[in-house]
Design an enzyme around this catalytic site. Structure first.
Site, PDB file in Angstrom:
ATOM      1  N   CYS A   1       0.858  -1.195   0.000  1.00 58.37           N
ATOM      2  CA  CYS A   1       0.000   0.000   0.000  1.00 58.37           C
ATOM      3  C   CYS A   1       0.885   1.234   0.000  1.00 58.37           C
ATOM      4  CB  CYS A   1      -0.856  -0.002   1.262  1.00 58.37           C
ATOM      5  SG  CYS A   1      -1.721  -1.542   1.525  1.00 58.37           S
TER       6      CYS A   1
ATOM      7  N   GLU B   1      10.109 -11.976 -20.696  1.00 56.44           N
ATOM      8  CA  GLU B   1       9.687 -10.612 -20.361  1.00 56.44           C
ATOM      9  C   GLU B   1       8.538 -10.149 -21.266  1.00 56.44           C
ATOM     10  OE1 GLU B   1       9.421  -6.879 -18.515  1.00 56.44           O
ATOM     11  OE2 GLU B   1       9.908  -8.909 -17.920  1.00 56.44           O
TER      12      GLU B   1
ATOM     13  N   LYS C   1       3.267  -2.042  -7.727  1.00 56.78           N
ATOM     14  CA  LYS C   1       4.585  -1.755  -8.288  1.00 56.78           C
ATOM     15  C   LYS C   1       5.670  -2.623  -7.671  1.00 56.78           C
ATOM     16  CE  LYS C   1       7.487   0.125 -10.960  1.00 56.78           C
ATOM     17  NZ  LYS C   1       7.531  -0.391 -12.287  1.00 56.78           N
TER      18      LYS C   1
ATOM     19  N   ARG D   1       1.266   1.838  -5.990  1.00 63.31           N
ATOM     20  CA  ARG D   1       1.572   0.876  -4.941  1.00 63.31           C
ATOM     21  C   ARG D   1       0.354   0.024  -4.581  1.00 63.31           C
ATOM     22  NH1 ARG D   1       6.272   2.478  -2.171  1.00 63.31           N
ATOM     23  NH2 ARG D   1       5.642   1.091  -0.489  1.00 63.31           N
TER      24      ARG D   1
ATOM     25  N   ASN E   1       0.741  -0.018   5.998  1.00 62.22           N
ATOM     26  CA  ASN E   1       1.221  -0.761   4.823  1.00 62.22           C
ATOM     27  C   ASN E   1       1.987  -1.971   5.354  1.00 62.22           C
ATOM     28  OD1 ASN E   1       2.398  -1.705   2.483  1.00 62.22           O
ATOM     29  ND2 ASN E   1       4.080  -0.213   2.561  1.00 62.22           N
ATOM     30  N   GLY E   2       1.468  -3.160   5.151  1.00 63.65           N
ATOM     31  CA  GLY E   2       2.142  -4.352   5.662  1.00 63.65           C
ATOM     32  C   GLY E   2       1.132  -5.384   6.105  1.00 63.65           C
TER      33      GLY E   2
HETATM   34  C1  BG6 Z   1       6.047  -6.743  -8.875  1.00 64.07           C
HETATM   35  C2  BG6 Z   1       5.872  -5.729  -9.991  1.00 64.07           C
HETATM   36  O1  BG6 Z   1       5.247  -6.401  -7.790  1.00 64.07           O
HETATM   37  O2  BG6 Z   1       7.398  -6.783  -8.446  1.00 64.07           O
HETATM   38  C3  BG6 Z   1       6.783  -6.128 -11.137  1.00 64.07           C
HETATM   39  O3  BG6 Z   1       4.510  -5.694 -10.419  1.00 64.07           O
HETATM   40  C4  BG6 Z   1       8.222  -6.216 -10.637  1.00 64.07           C
HETATM   41  O4  BG6 Z   1       6.707  -5.180 -12.179  1.00 64.07           O
HETATM   42  C5  BG6 Z   1       8.357  -7.124  -9.425  1.00 64.07           C
HETATM   43  O5  BG6 Z   1       9.021  -6.700 -11.667  1.00 64.07           O
HETATM   44  C6  BG6 Z   1       9.735  -7.011  -8.789  1.00 64.07           C
HETATM   45  O6  BG6 Z   1       9.921  -5.693  -8.351  1.00 64.07           O
HETATM   46  P1  BG6 Z   1      11.348  -5.062  -8.090  1.00 64.07           P
HETATM   47  O7  BG6 Z   1      11.044  -3.661  -7.671  1.00 64.07           O
HETATM   48  O8  BG6 Z   1      11.960  -5.851  -6.965  1.00 64.07           O
HETATM   49  O9  BG6 Z   1      12.153  -5.133  -9.325  1.00 64.07           O
END
Ligand code: BG6
Length: 644
Positions: free
Chosen positions: A2, A518, A639, A27, A101-102
């Protein structure tokens, strides 16, 4: 994960919280809410759904006043997305409001205890339990007959003038009962949190705390902020403090005090943000994802800048914190990552093994902690993470440190937990990446891994000629990306015409296999179409059974030593009327009848994955747009995920 935000000052908090939540929405976007304190009453507005559809409309029809407030945007863990499960949550008395958040792992046993004490809960969330627990302790503390030992007096931590008028409401010992109550509650909690708490009886105070989830304090002039990440407050200040695990901060308009539940003193300092508010804006682009795809010529140039040693025909880094002898002594590298970063790790494996002849293993970060693989003493753990906050990747880092291994990280977010906890690392300098589906961070990770492989290779047997070859090739990438982007309209037509089938295959070999992975991931993430990636040579051992006129195959076919084999495989697909879309290099003859051929400029094999990925980013983008999906905030995703 969050996003949380908080503001205390003289200005109207509502617009500041709303704008901050919009910048945090990548987020999590299951619901959003704010709580403001005005003339002694707590005013809560919260709504299920994305901010524009929910909270923003609610605040328009039912505006709230106040210069103290907290806000939250949610990625649901406990309790389905709904108005009642939206944050902020109140305690039993209605005087205390919490955003979190958690995940509180032992929320059930705490809930039971509180139910036995007559508490009544309105939601299905673990966070409401925490609010009630803090409320229970607050009542005790407020009346000075506190539970258990008093926590230590917070030590001066920032030198931002702890002396002078203190607006805190304190009890007889000068301690703030809200801070004490939060500390009491957190001592009982098992789990992760980034949280902010306000209380109707404390008109100038936000209490905030972190364990496992990121949290920063933004230092203003007569006002202060808290947020899950810098994007939310960079428009107001560039002076920030990154909180560490178990830090508890008490924030007023003039000051902040930080204590640490675990250690005697909190170890925090003020940092300066490197980016501007505009960097995290969409600008003229229809979506953040498109903006970030178009930023790649620049982000690649940023990631290279200042890191090339032309004379030594190598790459150099300011933050690896390893001597040449230590770099030379690395016996094995384990790369741990999640999601798109894991795909980058697979390319990294090829690069480091080929250029530096160091054996590499790639691990899903979430499996690394539980695989107990035997590692040689001089095995280095390299973690890859855009956000630097992904809990699975952070756990892998901490596990390797616990086992005494040196840890390195390639990260985009400056000051993130992984960046601060790793022994050394490389920043991607890709700037804020807002779209949930990662693009520029993926290509920057490939670039940074190539630079690292060059550096490690040149302290071993990689020749200067090879070093020069790679350095020259690096210089060509930004323009070559621009050439691919110039093909966007053609790629859009392919996406609109062909990429909306219910399922698709992506295939590639060696360095191109992670690119296929990818490509499939991007299509899944934002178009919600099923897509699978295979090593091209694996098709005939099973998946070929699925090839039919309804299942398009996107084939990544670089002009390399495997070209003939790859072309052979394309013929096998064409023979079974499988629609073929080929991403390849100039001069490659693909089978007649291929539905579309997208040609990208050739670079060196080590760097070709960067260019071969761009058309797949655009394919997924345009398929998602054509299907009318929210490209930047795809359903069910966030994200980076700060819960394991
Ligand atoms: C996911 C994202 O939550 O985490 C992806 O939706 C991302 O896009 C993955 O590749 C890993 O995130 P990060 O920030 O550790 O590269």
């Amino acid at each position: 994960m969050c996003g949380i935000i908080g503001f205390v000052g003289k200005k109207s908090a509502s617009p500041i919280l709303l704008e901050g939540l919009r910048r945090l929405e990548y987020r999590g976007y299951d619901s959003a809410g704010v709580a403001l304190l005005h003339e002694g009453s707590l005013l809560v507005r919260k709504k299920k759904g994305k901010i524009n559809d929910g909270l923003a409309r609610l605040l328009k029809s039912e505006p709230v006043k106040g210069s103290l407030g907290i806000g939250h945007t949610r990625w649901a863990t406990h309790g389905a997305p709904s108005d009642k499960n939206s944050h902020p949550h109140l305690d039993q008395s209605g005087k205390i409001s919490v955003v979190h958040n958690g995940v509180i792992e032992n929320y059930d046993s705490i809930k039971q205890k509180l139910l036995n004490n007559g508490h009544v809960f309105k939601s299905d969330t673990d966070t409401e339990i925490l609010a009630h627990l803090i409320g229970e302790y607050y009542e005790k503390r407020r009346t000075k007959n506190g539970w258990g030992e008093h926590p230590r007096e917070p030590k001066a931590s920032d030198g931002s003038g702890l002396s002078g008028a203190s607006p805190h409401q304190t009890n007889g010992n000068g301690e703030n009962p809200l801070t004490l109550a939060v500390c009491d509650a957190l001592r009982e909690v098992i789990g992760t949190y980034g949280l902010a708490v306000i209380c109707a009886e404390q008109p100038n105070t936000i209490v905030t705390a972190r364990r496992g989830s990121p949290l920063i304090i933004g230092i203003g002039n007569g006002e202060n902020f808290i947020a899950s990440d810098a994007n939310a407050i960079v428009a107001h200040t560039k002076k920030v403090v990154y909180l560490n695990d178990y830090d508890v901060a008490t924030i007023t308009p003039e000051r902040f005090d930080v204590l640490n539940l675990g250690t005697d003193t909190a170890n925090v300092q003020i940092s300066k943000l490197e980016f501007d508010a505009e960097d995290a804006q969409r600008g003229k682009h229809a979506h953040f994802m498109l903006k970030e795809i178009y930023e790649q010529p620049q982000t690649i140039a940023n990631a290279v800048r200042g890191r090339l040693d032309f004379e030594g025909a190598t790459a150099r880094f300011g933050g690896l914190n390893m001597s040449i002898a230590e770099l030379r002594g690395i016996e094995r590298i384990v790369i741990a990552a999640s999601g798109t970063s894991w795909h980058a790790a697979l390319v990294g494996e090829y690069l480091i093994e080929e250029l530096a002849q160091i054996p590499v293993e790639v691990e899903f970060a979430h499996e690394f902690c539980y695989r107990h693989a035997p590692l040689e003493r001089d095995t280095v753990l390299l973690v890859l993470s855009q956000s630097g906050e992904t809990a699975d990747t952070l756990a892998a880092l901490r596990e390797a440190k616990r086992r005494g291994h040196r840890t390195l990280a390639i990260v985009n977010v400056v000051g993130s937990t992984i960046a601060r906890e790793s022994d050394g690392g490389i920043y991607m300098h890709a700037g804020p990446e807002v779209a949930v589906a990662s693009t520029k961070a993926f290509t920057c990770t490939l670039l940074c891994t190539a630079l690292l492989a060059l550096n490690l290779g040149r302290v071993r047997d990689l020749s200067a000629a090879d070093g020069k070859r790679l350095i020259a090739a690096l210089g060509r990438i930004p323009d070559q990306i621009r050439q691919v982007l110039a093909e966007r309209e053609r790629i859009r037509q392919v996406a609109v015409k062909y990429m909306q089938r219910s399922s698709a295959f992506f295939i590639g070999r060696t360095h191109a296999y992670p690119v296929a992975l990818e490509g499939a991931q991007k299509l899944k993430e934002i178009s919600y179409r099923h897509a699978e990636a295979y090593q091209t040579s694996e098709l005939k051992h099973g998946p070929l059974a699925l090839i039919s006129p309804d299942v398009p195959t996107v084939a990544i076919v670089p002009n390399d030593e495997l070209l003939d084999r790859n072309i052979g495989a394309l013929h096998e697909i064409a023979a079974r009327s499988g629609p073929l879309y080929v991403v390849t290099h100039p001069g490659v003859q693909v089978p007649d009848g291929a539905a579309a051929v997208i040609v990208v400029p050739k670079n060196e094999p080590e760097l070709d994955p960067i260019l071969l990925t761009i058309p797949l980013q655009l394919l997924a983008y345009h398929a998602s747009v054509a299907l009318g999906h929210d490209v930047d905030k795809p359903r069910n995703l966030a994200k980076s995920v700060t819960v394991e």
